[in-house]
Enzyme design. Sequence first.
Site, PDB file in Angstrom:
ATOM      1  N   CYS A   1       1.001  -1.179  -0.102  1.00  0.00           N
ATOM      2  CA  CYS A   1      -0.123   0.071   0.152  1.00  0.00           C
ATOM      3  C   CYS A   1       0.864   1.205   0.019  1.00  0.00           C
ATOM      4  O   CYS A   1       1.562   1.453   0.894  1.00  0.00           O
ATOM      5  CB  CYS A   1      -0.850   0.156   1.141  1.00  0.00           C
ATOM      6  SG  CYS A   1      -1.869   1.331   1.249  1.00  0.00           S
TER       7      CYS A   1
ATOM      8  N   CYS B   1      -3.006   6.830  -4.766  1.00  0.00           N
ATOM      9  CA  CYS B   1      -2.940   5.399  -4.827  1.00  0.00           C
ATOM     10  C   CYS B   1      -1.487   5.093  -5.321  1.00  0.00           C
ATOM     11  O   CYS B   1      -1.368   5.353  -6.581  1.00  0.00           O
ATOM     12  CB  CYS B   1      -3.838   4.716  -5.667  1.00  0.00           C
ATOM     13  SG  CYS B   1      -3.900   2.766  -5.296  1.00  0.00           S
TER      14      CYS B   1
HETATM   15  O1  PYC Z   1      -1.704   3.868  -1.863  1.00  0.00           O
HETATM   16  O2  PYC Z   1      -1.145   1.913  -2.720  1.00  0.00           O
HETATM   17  C1  PYC Z   1      -1.854   2.588  -2.130  1.00  0.00           C
HETATM   18  C2  PYC Z   1      -3.257   2.141  -1.807  1.00  0.00           C
HETATM   19  C3  PYC Z   1      -3.789   0.973  -2.246  1.00  0.00           C
HETATM   20  C4  PYC Z   1      -5.179   0.797  -1.624  1.00  0.00           C
HETATM   21  C5  PYC Z   1      -5.375   2.071  -0.924  1.00  0.00           C
HETATM   22  N1  PYC Z   1      -4.196   2.880  -1.201  1.00  0.00           N
END
Ligand code: PYC
Length: 321
Positions: free
Chosen positions: A87, A239
């Site tokens: 994550c 993300c």
């Molecule tokens: O930032 O990789 C990320 C992530 C995955 C799920 C929520 N954030």
Amino acid sequence: MQRIRVIDSHTAGEPTRVVVNGAPDLGGGDMGERRARLLESSAFRQAVIGEPRGSDVLVGAVLSDGVDAASAASVVYFDAAGCLYMCGHGTIGVAVTLGYLGRIGAGRHQLDTPAGPVAVEYDGAHTVTIHNVSSYRPAAGKGVSVRVPGYGRLSGDVAWGGNWFFITAEHGQELELANAPALTNFALAVRGALQRAGVRGDGGEAVDHVELVGPARRADADARSFVLCPSGAYDRSPCGTGTSAKMACLHADGHLQPGETWRQESVVGGLFEGSFQPDPQGGEAILPRITGEAYLTADATLLLDDADPFHDGLPRQVTAG
Ligand code: PYC
């Protein structure tokens, strides 16, 4: 009364809850075994992340000793649906949390994750650069076409950035915060269609993140994204693993070169800055770097009262598709 100490932070708006005390013992095995142990502890995960103490938006992190002696810690991430492999926003939050706890100082540190070791460069305040795991688009991942009931046929790429993503620009949706419920329903429908069509990542892994990309709104961004997470909530941050997977696709298509900067904006307007070097292991795989900021929001103790009929929180309520 069971007590669980947590430290909450947010990375570009996306929350991370680091469990400092009171987590199940994940054992001293490799990261796959530690992840499997946390998967078995569903009551703990639900109590920490589920309502009423948490929500589908939260990502949790359980710390343990590093597998590698050189690592500052190991970390297994989890959300309402299960355990993640990596994550990105969570790693930025973990680094700032470890700094707050005095367990790391400014500088470069290694963390073990189920996806592999990642390095973090921490500035001692809020800014963290992650050196993420090798990210790539498998040969069969380019231009995967799927028919989504109610929406029609669309195509996108299946790629790995520490989690498996389906990334598409062919969504016909406005990537605006006010449109988040419709975007969520659309992304859930896409994920359901992918599952029914048997589209999977390498090793038969579920493609459990859907990333919709479109034009940037911010003048300093290259693109905007909306990312559906396994829990059914959307990522408030751009993300980190999704930005890594996107850069892997851009590189494979010849649109992003080593050392060039890629700035990905989230649907709430936060920004991650990415770049990469080629993975010396070969092929089109890349070694991404992602920079973002995290801020602490709570240093708290969760209470699990033996008399509480909802001691373990509420079961997950999502998700159609
Ligand atoms: O930032 O990789 C990320 C992530 C995955 C799920 C929520 N954030």
